[in-house]
Design an enzyme around this catalytic site. Structure first.
Site, PDB file in Angstrom:
ATOM      1  CG  HIS A 104      -0.237   0.110   2.534  1.00 33.97           C
ATOM      2  ND1 HIS A 104       0.450  -0.944   3.094  1.00 33.97           N
ATOM      3  CD2 HIS A 104      -0.112   1.151   3.403  1.00 33.97           C
ATOM      4  CE1 HIS A 104       0.954  -0.583   4.262  1.00 33.97           C
ATOM      5  NE2 HIS A 104       0.638   0.700   4.466  1.00 33.97           N
ATOM      6  CG  ASP A 106       1.466   5.241   4.714  1.00 33.70           C
ATOM      7  OD1 ASP A 106       1.089   4.065   4.877  1.00 33.70           O
ATOM      8  OD2 ASP A 106       2.544   5.682   5.161  1.00 33.70           O
ATOM      9  CG  HIS A 257       4.979   1.036   3.130  1.00 31.13           C
ATOM     10  ND1 HIS A 257       4.413   2.193   2.641  1.00 31.13           N
ATOM     11  CD2 HIS A 257       4.411   0.824   4.340  1.00 31.13           C
ATOM     12  CE1 HIS A 257       3.543   2.666   3.512  1.00 31.13           C
ATOM     13  NE2 HIS A 257       3.516   1.849   4.549  1.00 31.13           N
ATOM     14  NE  ARG A 273       1.475   6.441   8.957  1.00 32.48           N
ATOM     15  CZ  ARG A 273       0.389   5.828   8.479  1.00 32.48           C
ATOM     16  NH1 ARG A 273       0.493   4.643   7.909  1.00 32.48           N
ATOM     17  NH2 ARG A 273      -0.805   6.392   8.602  1.00 32.48           N
TER      18      ARG A 273
END
Length: 308
Positions: A104, A106, A257, A273
């Protein structure tokens, strides 16, 4: 290569390339709010070139320091458009809530796709738990010309209610899933995005894609898989085996990622994150992304493109 950062009165920054298409290790930088403007510019340039950067030995870094450094690179978003209980500054990527072992980019289900993400290791399993990144720029550039033309004409609808039973997906807790889906978002994006800072073309796909516009379900799935498989070819990837004190920063407009789920349930993995606000994607045909459902104003402002 070494880059002179004497204007910051610190050691030279060294950027060590890890692969032909993606990835570099950055040495000589102590991350935090005190990083000088010259070093920030060097990191930004390296990010544009290498797509994902790795910093080791950042054991001193706290959530506050991570956020302060994020502010030097751009405008931090709220942690997530729907996971509002996760915190005020950063999102905990916690294996106790689920394991996001799908490819995906983000938060592509909103119109203002984040420009970058900064991920800091907090708790690591004793084995496994690495992360893989893929260059969506390299994937586009390697396409045969007929596929480039086709991709440039396609648009995809992305949503936060995607297929949780899809291949390779580990189940989230029911509470996490309910919160993730609590506000419905759907956005139509171009399949080929023009990077707002570098001008490069990148494939904008990943697991949040619901369908390709104007195609039957079978045609949509077939074409999605064709282009998605191009992105995740091994030549386009780099893999990072996390150690305590590691930080990764990636260009979210040029990568996908995947968090590798290769550690047992008794092991615990947590990383924090912080994402940076981004511009609304613009396609190869000059058309911007279009909101179908949801208002992401709470999540992030729409960032104006920076000069490269």
């Amino acid at each position: 290569m070494s880059v002179d950062s004497s204007a910051d009165s610190g050691p030279a920054v060294r950027v060590v390339k890890l692969g032909a298409n993606i990835g570099a290790r950055v040495e000589g930088v102590r991350l935090g709010g005190e990083v000088g403007a010259g070093t920030v510019a060097t990191v930004r340039a390296a990010l544009h070139e290498h797509k994902v950067l790795f910093f080791q030995g950042q054991d001193h870094l706290t959530e506050d320091g991570q956020y302060a450094f994020a502010e030097l690179l751009g405008s931090p978003t709220t942690p997530h458009p729907t996971l509002t209980a996760a915190g005020e500054r950063s999102l905990a990527i916690d294996s106790r809530h689920g394991r996001s072992n799908v490819w995906h980019t983000d938060v592509t289900f909103v119109d203002r796709v984040p420009s970058a993400s900064i991920l800091r290791a907090v708790t690591l399993p004793s084995y496994g738990g690495s992360t893989i990144w893929a260059s969506t720029v390299a994937a586009y550039e390697a396409l045969p010309e007929p596929l480039k033309v086709l991709a440039g004409k396609l648009r995809a609808r992305h949503t936060n209610r995607y297929d949780y039973t899809g291949e390779g997906r580990a189940a989230e807790s029911s509470a996490y899933r309910r919160e993730f889906e609590s506000t419905y978002f759907e956005t139509e994006h171009p399949v080929v995005e023009i990077h707002p800072e570098t001008g490069e073309r990148a494939l904008l796909l990943g697991c949040f894609v619901k369908e390709l516009v104007g195609l039957s379900n079978s045609e949509s799935k077939a074409l999605f898989q064709l282009f998605q498989n191009r992105i995740t070819r091994l030549e386009n990837t780099t893999r990072w085996n996390w150690l305590p004190g590691d930080v990764a920063i990636w260009d979210n407009r040029a990568t996908q990622h995947y968090a590798v789920d290769d550690y047992d349930s008794a092991e615990h993995r947590t990383l924090t994150r912080i994402t940076l606000a981004g511009a609304v994607p613009v396609g190869a045909d000059g058309r911007s992304s279009v909101v179908i459902a949801g208002d992401a104003g709470y999540y992030a402002p729409v960032e104006a493109p920076r000069a490269a």
